[in-house]
Scaffold this motif. Structure first.
Motif, PDB file in Angstrom:
ATOM      1  N   ARG A  27     -13.104  60.351  18.294  1.00  0.00           N
ATOM      2  CA  ARG A  27     -14.480  59.864  18.212  1.00  0.00           C
ATOM      3  C   ARG A  27     -15.092  60.260  16.877  1.00  0.00           C
ATOM      4  NH1 ARG A  27     -17.268  62.934  22.282  1.00  0.00           N
ATOM      5  NH2 ARG A  27     -15.604  64.406  21.875  1.00  0.00           N
ATOM      6  N   TRP A  28     -15.891  59.383  16.327  1.00  0.00           N
ATOM      7  CA  TRP A  28     -16.574  59.641  15.061  1.00  0.00           C
ATOM      8  C   TRP A  28     -17.950  60.162  15.390  1.00  0.00           C
ATOM      9  CZ3 TRP A  28     -14.387  59.525  10.442  1.00  0.00           C
ATOM     10  CH2 TRP A  28     -15.207  59.552   9.314  1.00  0.00           C
ATOM     11  N   ASP A  31     -20.172  51.833  20.819  1.00  0.00           N
ATOM     12  CA  ASP A  31     -20.105  50.832  21.887  1.00  0.00           C
ATOM     13  C   ASP A  31     -18.684  50.319  22.085  1.00  0.00           C
ATOM     14  OD1 ASP A  31     -22.805  51.063  22.346  1.00  0.00           O
ATOM     15  OD2 ASP A  31     -23.339  49.360  21.077  1.00  0.00           O
ATOM     16  N   LEU A  32     -17.976  50.089  20.988  1.00  0.00           N
ATOM     17  CA  LEU A  32     -16.593  49.632  21.099  1.00  0.00           C
ATOM     18  C   LEU A  32     -15.682  50.745  21.612  1.00  0.00           C
ATOM     19  CD1 LEU A  32     -16.217  47.445  17.897  1.00  0.00           C
ATOM     20  CD2 LEU A  32     -16.460  46.688  20.254  1.00  0.00           C
ATOM     21  N   GLN A  50     -17.309  52.815  16.001  1.00  0.00           N
ATOM     22  CA  GLN A  50     -18.475  52.223  16.647  1.00  0.00           C
ATOM     23  C   GLN A  50     -18.542  52.690  18.107  1.00  0.00           C
ATOM     24  OE1 GLN A  50     -19.174  48.008  15.745  1.00  0.00           O
ATOM     25  NE2 GLN A  50     -17.363  48.149  14.449  1.00  0.00           N
ATOM     26  N   HIS A  67     -11.069  48.983  17.484  1.00  0.00           N
ATOM     27  CA  HIS A  67     -11.810  47.885  18.112  1.00  0.00           C
ATOM     28  C   HIS A  67     -11.713  48.008  19.630  1.00  0.00           C
ATOM     29  CE1 HIS A  67     -14.083  44.253  17.623  1.00  0.00           C
ATOM     30  NE2 HIS A  67     -13.234  43.538  18.343  1.00  0.00           N
ATOM     31  N   SER A 105     -25.054  41.393  20.208  1.00  0.00           N
ATOM     32  CA  SER A 105     -23.994  42.377  20.416  1.00  0.00           C
ATOM     33  C   SER A 105     -23.161  42.024  21.647  1.00  0.00           C
ATOM     34  CB  SER A 105     -24.618  43.765  20.584  1.00  0.00           C
ATOM     35  OG  SER A 105     -23.631  44.717  20.850  1.00  0.00           O
ATOM     36  N   GLU A 123     -11.978  54.683  16.517  1.00  0.00           N
ATOM     37  CA  GLU A 123     -12.951  53.592  16.536  1.00  0.00           C
ATOM     38  C   GLU A 123     -14.324  54.199  16.243  1.00  0.00           C
ATOM     39  OE1 GLU A 123     -15.089  50.763  16.154  1.00  0.00           O
ATOM     40  OE2 GLU A 123     -13.013  50.232  16.511  1.00  0.00           O
TER      41      GLU A 123
END
Length: 130
Positions: A92-93, A74-75, A72, A51, A11, A70
Motif C-alpha cells: 500500500r502507498w 480505491d483501486l 490509488q 490496477h 469514478s 497499486e
C-alpha cells in the motif's frame, strides 16, 4: 456538492469500464499465454501499478509469488476484493514520496536517482514472504 457527485459518478463509470475490460471471460487465459515464457513457477513477479489485479492473478496462476503495488486507494480496495491468493502481496502507498508501508524501525535510505528523496524497503512481513 454537485461537483463531488459528478466526480463520484465518473469514478464509478471508470471502474465499471475497467472491470469489464480487464476481467472479461477468457482474458486470463490470454494473459497466461503471454507471460508464460517469462515467468517460471516459484519466481517473484512484480506488478507495479496493479490496477484491478488481472496481471497479478495471471502471474499467480503461472506459479509466481507476486508483489503488487497499486497507489490509488480505491483501486487497491477492489484489487483486494478480486485477487485473494496468499502468494500475492499488495503493498500500500501511504503518501507521495513517503514510501511503501513499512516497519517504523526500518531506516529510510537516500534515493541515488532522486536527490532529496528517501526510499523505504518492504516491511518485514513482506521480506519474510519473499
Amino acid at each position: 456538492m454537485r461537483r463531488m457527485a459528478l466526480r463520484r459518478l465518473r469514478s464509478a463509470g471508470g471502474l465499471a469500464r475497467s472491470l469489464f475490460i480487464y476481467w472479461r471471460p477468457g482474458r486470463q487465459r490470454g494473459l497466461q499465454r503471454l507471460y508464460q515464457p517469462f515467468i517460471q513457477p516459484g519466481t517473484v513477479a512484480f506488478d507495479i501499478g496493479a490496477h484491478l489485479g488481472d496481471r497479478s492473478a495471471a502471474f499467480h496462476a503461472l506459479g509466481a509469488k507476486v508483489v503488487a503495488l497499486e497507489p490509488q486507494p480505491d483501486l487497491a480496495k477492489w484489487f483486494k476484493r478480486l485477487v485473494k491468493p496468499p502468494t500475492i502481496t499488495l503493498l500500500r502507498w501511504r503518501r507521495p514520496y513517503g514510501g511503501l508501508c513499512r516497519d517504523r524501525d526500518q531506516p529510510q535510505q537516500p534515493d541515488p536517482f532522486h536527490p532529496g528523496h528517501r526510499v523505504a524497503g518492504a516491511d518485514r512481513r513482506t521480506q519474510r514472504r519473499l
